[in-house]
Design a protein around this motif. Sequence first.
Motif: not given
Lengths: 323, 281
Positions: B68-73
């Motif tokens: 669920d997590v993006t690289g940005m996060r």
Amino acid sequence: MTDSPLRTTLPNGALLSRLRAWYSADTPNPAKRVQFDRPLTPWLFLLPQLAVVVIFFYWPSVQAVTSSFYIEDPFGFGSTFVGTENYTDALTSSQYASTAMFTAFFCVMVTGLSLGIGLLLAVKADKVIRGAATYKTLLISVYAIAPPVAGLIGMMFFDMHIGPLTDLAAFFGHDLRVGINYWDTAFALITISVWKQIPYNFIFFLSGLQSVPVSVREAALIDAQSGWRRFCDVTLPLLAPTAFFLLVINITYAMFDTFPIIDVVVKDKPANNPITLVYKVYLDGFKGNDIGGSSAQSVILMVVVAALTVLQFRFLERRVHYG
Amino acid sequence: MMQRIKPFDHLILIIGALFLIAPVVMAFMSSTHSAIDIHSNGLYFTPGSDAVGTYGKVLTHRGGFTGDVTGMRMLMNSMIMGLGFAVGKIVLSMMAAYALVYFRFRFATLLFWMIFTTLLLPLEVRIMPSYQVMSTLGLLNSYTGLIVPLLASATGTFFFRQFFRSIPDEMLEAARIDGAGPYKFFIDILVPLSRTMMAAIFIIMFIYGWNQYLWPLLMTTDESFYTLMRGIKSILQVWIGSQIPDYNEAFALAVLAMIPPVAVVVIFQRMFIKGLTESDK
């Protein structure tokens, strides 16, 4: 560094006088000739640090010691006091012994190689003038790379399918199988760990070399014609304090800071792979749910590290006198 | 210096620099190629054409490899971790060192030892009980839990204590004659005097916080708290059993994870070396 934090300032003598020294406001050698004399203010300044230290250092450390004497029910139904059983179990198990053996071997290899290569590069970088800054920047930049990132990149280089180092080994007729063959994995772990640690040693050796006064260097140049002689007779003794300091730091690095590299390469599956003692603490505690056994191993490691650190401060103290 | 420089010296330095830098360059170059190309041709030393796609995917794609997590996060979390740790360390240790150096008070020696004993034991050896304490306090999956426990080591305090002791006593005497109290002296005199030291320590501590691996690994199960280091662990876990692993994405993630700390070291090189060699870690 002017002196060590562990230099004892307590008067020798009975316990009572030591306790009195702790209680009293008169430190035998105060940090400053003039000090503020307020009973409450320093506590306010110390409070945040003290709170963090007590909650996140002393509490878990005490808990590690306590739970090392118990065997915890894996389903959470309380725990049983077993005395030193966890310790004897750990120390007599053949698995622990082989892990300890590998840890020692690993420490020697990583420390020896990264110190040696770091020193060699520092001596050369100290000598050249043209391009010195470029070499320095290139050699130092790897310091900032995190161990798990180093592990990931290293793993790709040792990958059985795409790894260039696997191809290189195949060229020399060796079938490199990292993750499957014990010594191949050991080789990969050592290579990656050394790679990551060279810049640190390089920085310290170089700044040690550059603090040697020009007059000493010129005298050495006149006295000793051969570069090797000069290195052995002049440079090395002057660097000895730095080297002692780095020795302890490197052993600590090999024992603890390489955890991410091992985790990335071995991936929770020790199977037939070499691991270090601290990785075993993690595996037994978090994957094996053996909290008592894991804590006992923690305490054993604590003793080893504490001894190393005391040793380090001893050397630090001596470093001052050399310097 | 009238020393002769042989080409041999340069040769050793070049080999050393290559040994250290080549893997980094290859990681970056390979991250710009597609996974299939890497799979069939191995690692690359030349740039490819898939950089935009790969980095775009790693930075913005939800669930690409972690669910669920993006690289940005993760990038943001790593930044919070690095900055939070560096700032926290500087604030706590400056205050503690100030109290230890500039005040005469009861239990000073005991407190000194209590704080500096933390230098003896690295986090790794008390990892299991630390986890239990965190779960008792309900601090799992929180920024507080990620950052504050790491502040327990007294490295910074030790460093600032050394620095404060090197400041001439006359400074305090003069300030007191001018009527400055302990707070005023700290804020108006000590803090400005320590600026260079603070910067040097900040660089070291930022890198240390950014590069943390084991602690975030244990403290975070909620993916919205994942750091880049934690992401590296995840991307490797997904690999097991996949036909062609996402080599390119793994390399891209590695590059993202190393750019900020490496940039900091290269840009602030002089200050970084000063901080490192004078604080003795």
